[in-house]
Design an enzyme around this catalytic site. Sequence first.
Site, PDB file in Angstrom:
ATOM      1  N   GLU A 221       0.852  -1.191   0.000  1.00 57.13           N
ATOM      2  CA  GLU A 221       0.000   0.000   0.000  1.00 57.13           C
ATOM      3  C   GLU A 221       0.888   1.241   0.000  1.00 57.13           C
ATOM      4  O   GLU A 221       2.011   1.210   0.485  1.00 57.13           O
ATOM      5  CB  GLU A 221      -0.894   0.007   1.252  1.00 57.13           C
TER       6      GLU A 221
ATOM      7  N   ASN B  66      -6.673   1.295   2.954  1.00 57.40           N
ATOM      8  CA  ASN B  66      -7.450   2.505   3.227  1.00 57.40           C
ATOM      9  C   ASN B  66      -7.138   3.605   2.225  1.00 57.40           C
ATOM     10  O   ASN B  66      -7.993   4.410   1.866  1.00 57.40           O
ATOM     11  CB  ASN B  66      -7.176   2.992   4.644  1.00 57.40           C
TER      12      ASN B  66
ATOM     13  N   ASN C  43     -12.195  -1.269  -0.538  1.00 58.44           N
ATOM     14  CA  ASN C  43     -11.466  -1.766   0.632  1.00 58.44           C
ATOM     15  C   ASN C  43     -12.220  -1.432   1.904  1.00 58.44           C
ATOM     16  O   ASN C  43     -12.571  -0.267   2.132  1.00 58.44           O
ATOM     17  CB  ASN C  43     -10.076  -1.121   0.695  1.00 58.44           C
ATOM     18  N   GLU C  44     -12.493  -2.431   2.718  1.00 55.90           N
ATOM     19  CA  GLU C  44     -13.055  -2.268   4.062  1.00 55.90           C
ATOM     20  C   GLU C  44     -14.191  -1.242   4.099  1.00 55.90           C
ATOM     21  O   GLU C  44     -14.240  -0.369   4.969  1.00 55.90           O
ATOM     22  CB  GLU C  44     -11.957  -1.891   5.058  1.00 55.90           C
TER      23      GLU C  44
ATOM     24  N   TYR D  46      -6.197  -8.925  11.945  1.00 51.78           N
ATOM     25  CA  TYR D  46      -4.881  -8.736  12.569  1.00 51.78           C
ATOM     26  C   TYR D  46      -4.967  -9.172  14.027  1.00 51.78           C
ATOM     27  O   TYR D  46      -6.009  -9.043  14.664  1.00 51.78           O
ATOM     28  CB  TYR D  46      -4.454  -7.260  12.510  1.00 51.78           C
TER      29      TYR D  46
ATOM     30  N   GLU E 295      -6.052  -9.410   3.774  1.00 51.22           N
ATOM     31  CA  GLU E 295      -5.225  -8.713   4.771  1.00 51.22           C
ATOM     32  C   GLU E 295      -5.165  -9.600   6.006  1.00 51.22           C
ATOM     33  O   GLU E 295      -6.202  -9.942   6.574  1.00 51.22           O
ATOM     34  CB  GLU E 295      -5.775  -7.340   5.157  1.00 51.22           C
TER      35      GLU E 295
ATOM     36  N   GLN F 210       1.921  -6.218   5.572  1.00 48.25           N
ATOM     37  CA  GLN F 210       2.255  -5.981   4.185  1.00 48.25           C
ATOM     38  C   GLN F 210       3.588  -6.621   3.862  1.00 48.25           C
ATOM     39  O   GLN F 210       4.031  -7.492   4.619  1.00 48.25           O
ATOM     40  CB  GLN F 210       2.228  -4.490   3.924  1.00 48.25           C
TER      41      GLN F 210
END
Length: 503
Positions: free
Chosen positions: A30, A75, A175-176, A247, A295, A352
């Site tokens: 990202e 994001n 994304n999200e 996460y 992710e 990442q």
Amino acid sequence: MNQLKKGKMSIDPLFQIGKVDERIYGSFIEHLGRAVYGGIYEPGHQDAGEDGFRQDVIDLVKELNVPIVRYPGGNMVSGYNWEDGVGPIEKRPKKLELAWRVLEPNKVGTNEFAEWAKRANTEVMMAVNLGTRGADAARNLVEYCNHPGGSYYSDLRISHGVKQPHRIKTWCLGNEMDGPWQIGHKTADEYGRLAVETAKAMKLVDPTIELVACGSSNIDMPTFPEWEATTLDYTYDEVDYISLHQYYGNASGDSASYLAKTLEMDRFIATVIATCDYIKAKKRSKKTMYLSFDEWNVWYHSREADKAIEPWTVAPPQLEDVYNFEDALLVGSMLMSFLRRADRVKIACMAQLVNVIAPIMTETGGPSWRQTIFYPFMHVSLYGRGTSLQPVVQTPSYDTSKYTDVPQLDSAVVHNEEEKTLTIFALNRHLHDGLDLEIDVRGFEHYQIVAHTVLEHNDLKAVNTKEYQPVKPHDQGQSTLQDGKLEARLPRASWHVIRLKHQ
């Protein structure tokens, strides 16, 4: 008091879960922190080529054998105009990047990243902006990337010096979008309507692409799993995957519970599969929806340091977690969760790849090195290709402050028929007790042990730094094979890769 417990496993080549899609060993870059600028891209560095990409970093990415990399966010993509990142570099605008409150110079964009991906022997998984933009910008980007020529956006790409189309296969629809932190956050109905119309437009431009719809940002979202059900109600016929993000961290210092967190991950995957299959039944569909866990990682070490970063600077050191030994153990466990559902999890992206919560670290102007989590990822990526098998396992269990009946042995098994190899991945989660493991491999006649790799350390908090890297694997694992019975000793809190090959 430390004990030596006993466990058993039986492996048969007929007990198949599914073929492992190599894309579960994907990663993520990202425009965040030093992932791009100072990470993969650092003009003037002694290891950088004329294009500014660091060869030492590319070499480490190749060691991990990463088949696909998600780009450019995250994001960041929810406020990103892709047009800012193409054309002459000197004419590109510097923009305020709102997701991470930095200044984005746009020196690296679509074409540069696609070129980097070729050099790193990987493919691009492109995300489109469904925060501040929509179907029009997304279909134009597909045209720019994938159409051969003769149209406005494909000819624009050619005028930028890229004659051949990138032929990007896999695309993320935002994304999200369930997250209130997301620029352009939407309800499930708002997102579902936008996603399905964007998907249709993108596939009209290139019918060969695959699409990933946004699932929940994590298992604790209050809208989970209703978000998945609503989103798929709109998009089921047009998309190929639903995404999952997760996460983990150990801020409380409860290592016993920390190493058991993949029990939650298994439940997350199972719930999303059940939700997909509910929509499949509701729609009377013959199509199976697959999962993109695009992710995942450990992320908690850097959160306090990130609060002190000055906003509106270029590539500040954000999210630079320094990983320890127990983080590596959990990463191995998370990878095994994907293997155990190889029938449905087809894509996964460690978030990442470089500097930002990453297995690879660099010093600006200096060297690169491998974090502790580099090793289990490398092991599973290299040796976890083939068919995932379902072993029958008997293991002791134990309780922690947060979980009961935690299996001491966490495992996954992959059989590569073409190469005639069998790989057993095993984690002894217990912080104190060793495990003597007896494995029945009589179904694999004429197979012999060729390596038993171990990652272990006396200190769960040991880290690898630029100067000193004490957490490294060795090939001195204790295992023997006779008459179809494999016996292996797994010390406390240790990661193992036992490889067998037909002789």
